[in-house]
Structure formats: structure tokens, C-alpha cells
Motif scaffolding. Structure first.
Motif, PDB file in Angstrom:
ATOM      1  N   GLU A  32      -2.474   2.376  -7.181  1.00  0.00           N
ATOM      2  CA  GLU A  32      -2.904   0.775  -7.283  1.00  0.00           C
ATOM      3  C   GLU A  32      -2.556   0.204  -6.044  1.00  0.00           C
ATOM      4  N   THR A  33      -3.262  -1.250  -5.843  1.00  0.00           N
ATOM      5  CA  THR A  33      -3.241  -1.899  -4.744  1.00  0.00           C
ATOM      6  C   THR A  33      -2.455  -3.170  -5.054  1.00  0.00           C
ATOM      7  N   SER A  34      -2.599  -3.708  -6.064  1.00  0.00           N
ATOM      8  CA  SER A  34      -1.961  -4.899  -6.539  1.00  0.00           C
ATOM      9  C   SER A  34      -0.733  -4.611  -6.998  1.00  0.00           C
ATOM     10  N   GLN A  38       0.643  -2.145  -9.458  1.00  0.00           N
ATOM     11  CA  GLN A  38       1.702  -1.060  -9.155  1.00  0.00           C
ATOM     12  C   GLN A  38       2.975  -1.059 -10.077  1.00  0.00           C
TER      13      GLN A  38
END
Length: 346
Positions: A32-34, A38
């Protein structure tokens, strides 16, 4: 850093609960990036043998988390039903409500999330559940869950209610049944609720709407001491009447304050309370005709007299009805005694 504050607090709480970990953090495969996603991914990795509701996971990031909400999350992450969790909120979770627990919107807290599931389990719409759990006092646990359960069933049963009216109903019922009278009524309301015994049992939507529109008059009928006196005025030269007729005692006496007019208007269901200005200016005097056979005298007629001309201007029964023949005879006796003319009466 300010925006990450909740995340930092949640990570500290996760570390404190390390005995519940089912896997080590270094084995976490993060894609995940957010930061928020995450965090959710990490919670699944560390705690969830079985999928737990998002709203309970995200609750770990709130500023003042409810501790039992953490335990409920861990309980469900082990694969146990919400109905088997003890101790839990007093909000009842039926088998039907439990089916909706994983659908609770992620921004809700433990109390509001359980409320959302409760409403959905009763057959309430998503929109109704969102409205009540987000925008009313029922987003928190109450002191009388059986009462509020009856309210929820009432609003669900009356499906045509708008969400705005649902919020108004909940606000009204809470004020009347649970809030101090001083806060709701104003000066003189006292520290106790105005209608602690208020119930929806036997009520229709129409009768509830009527009560909401006329609640001050309804409360005054039960608690006349709440009517405060702001103005009073001297007696006229017209004398009252006390007349015994068999087992009936008739009384006609002048009302001498705004409080007395208010109580007369409430009891008789007419607008005599609006005559305060006329009474203060001595343009009118208002009289109450009552009959006593046993107990408290019963109001029969309200009479308006012009004290300057001694004319009876009007005589109205309850709901502005025509006085009974018996009442008319008593008023006629009083008029003859005091030299009043009855040009506007039958």
C-alpha cells in the motif's frame, strides 16, 4: 507530523499488544502507498486470523480510544462472534444485527458502529443507519437502551419519515425524557426531566407530531406549577359568584395574572392567554366558570367582560364550544347579580 499523530499513537498501542501478534512485523509484505491503508494492512498482518471489521481497526487511531473497542477487535480477529464478546456495550446486538457488523462504515467508533449494525439488523436502511449513528445522541450508548430500541422500531416502521424529522424526533425525546427540565423548559423547569415517563407505546406518528408541536401545553396540563407569573393586575369592581345548586357548587372568579390566563387557555384549549395586554390595559377582564361536585373544580366556561361597560363580550367552553345550558343559567344569575349585560350571548 500533526496528521500522523493518530498513526503514531496507534503504533504505540500495537506494540503494547504484542502478545496478541500472530506474525512478526518484519515479515509484513506492504504493497500500500497510503499511510491509512498501510496501517490497515499491518493490523491484518499482526492480529487477524479472521477478517475483523474496519471500523474497529481504525478506532485504534482515535485520540481517545475506548479500550473495550480494542478488545472487541482482538476478539473478532480471533474469529469469535460479536455476540460472544463480554463485557460489551449495552447496545443490543441481535443475530440479525451481527450479520451487518462487517459492513459498518470505517469512520464510526465502537458505540456508533454497534448502533449502525443494530439499526440495519432491525430492517432500517443504510441511509437511516448512517443518519442516526452519525448525527444523533444515539451515536453513543444510552442509559435506557430498551426505550431507544422502541424509538428505532418506531422510526423504521414509519418509513416515510424524512431523515431530518427522524433527528428531530430523537432530539425531542431525549430532551423531554432525560435532560434537566431547567435546560429544556427554562427558568423553573427544575433539575429533573419534564417527562421521565414518556413512551411511544400506543402512539401513532400523527399523535407524536401533535405532541411535539404542543408539548409545552401538554406538560402544563400535568405540571401547572411550571407556568411562571410575569404580570398581574388588580381586581375589577365586579364581584365573583359562589352558587350552590343541589350537590353542585358553581364558582365564577376573575383571573388576575398571565399565569392564570395561560393555565386557563391550556385547560380549555383556546387562546385566552393572548389577552394579557387587554387585561393589563383594563380593556378586558377574564373570568373562569367552574363546577365542583367532588374533588377539584372543573372548568366549564371562560368569560370575557368589558369592565368599563360591564358587558359580557364572549363566553366560550372548551375548544371555543358553546356553553352548556346549565352553565348559561349560572352565568345569567351572575350577570343579574352584578348588573352585567349579555348582548353577545345567547
Amino acid at each position: 507530523m500533526h496528521r500522523l499523530g493518530p498513526l503514531v499513537r496507534a503504533l504505540a498501542e500495537i506494540a503494547r499488544r504484542r502478545k496478541h501478534w500472530i506474525s512478526m512485523p518484519e515479515l509484513w509484505d506492504n504493497t500500500e502507498t497510503s499511510p491509512w491503508r498501510q496501517f490497515r494492512s499491518l493490523m491484518r498482518h499482526l492480529f487477524e486470523r479472521y477478517p475483523a471489521p474496519d471500523f474497529l481497526a481504525y478506532h485504534w487511531m482515535t485520540r481517545r480510544p475506548i479500550e473495550w473497542g480494542h478488545y472487541l477487535y482482538l476478539h473478532m480477529a480471533e474469529g469469535f462472534s460479536v455476540r460472544r464478546f463480554m463485557p460489551r456495550s449495552e447496545i443490543p446486538i441481535s443475530p440479525q444485527a451481527a450479520k451487518f457488523i462487517r459492513d459498518v462504515p470505517p469512520h464510526l467508533g465502537p458505540y456508533s458502529g454497534l448502533r449502525w449494525a443494530q439499526i440495519r439488523g432491525m430492517g432500517g436502511s443504510i441511509e437511516l443507519a448512517n443518519c442516526i449513528a452519525d448525527h444523533t445522541i444515539l451515536r453513543d450508548e444510552s442509559t435506557d437502551e430498551p426505550f431507544w430500541e422502541s424509538v428505532l422500531r418506531f422510526v423504521i416502521r414509519n418509513a416515510l419519515l424524512s431523515l431530518v424529522e427522524v433527528m428531530e424526533i430523537i432530539h425531542f425525546l431525549n430532551e423531554q425524557k432525560f435532560e434537566p427540565g431547567e435546560d429544556v423548559w427554562g427558568l423553573g423547569g427544575g433539575p429533573l426531566p419534564l417527562q421521565p415517563d414518556l413512551t411511544l407505546k400506543g402512539r401513532t406518528l400523527r399523535s407524536l407530531r401533535r405532541h411535539m408541536a404542543n408539548w409545552r401545553d401538554d406538560v402544563l396540563r400535568k405540571r401547572p406549577e411550571l407556568a411562571k407569573k410575569t404580570f398581574d393586575w388588580p381586581r375589577t369592581e365586579i364581584a365573583p359568584l359562589v352558587h350552590q345548586d343541589g350537590d353542585a357548587k358553581w364558582l365564577i372568579f376573575e383571573l388576575l395574572s398571565d399565569r392564570a390566563l395561560k393555565l386557563e387557555g391550556v385547560a380549555m384549549n383556546h387562546c385566552v392567554e393572548t389577552y394579557v395586554g387587554e387585561c393589563l390595559g383594563r380593556k378586558s377582564s377574564i373570568w373562569s366558570v367552574r363546577i365542583q361536585r367532588s374533588g377539584t373544580p372543573k372548568r366549564m366556561v371562560t368569560v370575557e367582560v368589558d369592565p368599563r361597560t360591564k358587558q359580557i363580550l364572549q363566553a366560550q367552553g372548551k375548544c371555543n364550544s358553546t356553553p352548556t345550558a346549565e352553565s348559561k343559567l349560572v352565568i345569567q344569575r351572575w350577570a343579574e347579580q352584578e348588573g352585567l349585560t349579555m348582548s353577545t350571548t345567547d
